[in-house]
Design an enzyme around this catalytic site. Sequence first.
Site, short mmCIF file in Angstrom:
data_model
loop_
_atom_site.label_atom_id
_atom_site.label_comp_id
_atom_site.label_asym_id
_atom_site.label_seq_id
_atom_site.Cartn_x
_atom_site.Cartn_y
_atom_site.Cartn_z
N CYS A 2 1.01 -0.70 -4.69
CA CYS A 2 -0.24 -0.95 -3.97
C CYS A 2 0.14 -1.59 -2.65
O CYS A 2 0.62 -2.73 -2.62
CB CYS A 2 -1.15 -1.88 -4.78
N GLU A 100 -3.87 4.95 -1.56
CA GLU A 100 -2.58 5.46 -2.01
C GLU A 100 -2.33 6.79 -1.34
O GLU A 100 -3.28 7.48 -0.95
CB GLU A 100 -2.55 5.58 -3.53
#
Length: 218
Positions: A2, A100
């Site tokens: 992340c 992402e």
Amino acid sequence: MCGRYTQTHSGADLAEAFQLTTEPEPPPRYNIAPSQPVSAIIAGPDYRIFQWGLVPSWAKDYKIGYRLINARSETAAEKPSFRAAFKRRRCLIPADGFYEWQRTASNKKKQPFYIHLRERPIFAFAGLWEQWESGDGSYLETCTILTTTPNALMEPIHNRMPVIIPNADYDRWLTAMPAQVQGLMQPYNANDMEAYPVSTLVNSPRNEVADCIAPLEV
């Protein structure tokens, strides 16, 4: 992993979601990046600002934090960089979505996706935090975000995802013994999440604008 996320809710929303006694005043953030200051909740509950990228208390150089923006949940309890924080200093990192990047068929470019919970509520990443003392006696407080294996939504996009703590388990994550929180570090229910492609505008952390989360028109 992340490496970017958003937190656009108001201080009043944060106070309600995390049962804070005072309202913080965070600005809306559409492209939060490593090494930047981030909101966090520690046991109390108490609102704090940490630098994203954990610097262990024993580190000789704060720059180690640039490499420790994430911690694998499977090994955090044993890794020297994270085990002390996992035992004593867990935190919640408020968010309302994260980014992402998915490799394209050509494997030369990556397509960014924005991932959030349905209805876009505030949620919390599982985090760890540390306090580091520099040679001049000043202190730096830092944090990292725990990651886990992907759920069915995330699997086509990336092989890791952040650990999201259900709101009913906030107090447990912050205060329970390490053995009692292992079960919380699971992939979040894919049916409660959504993902869509966004512009490469988000690729640069200098772009801190709402357009970062706008769905990409195909």
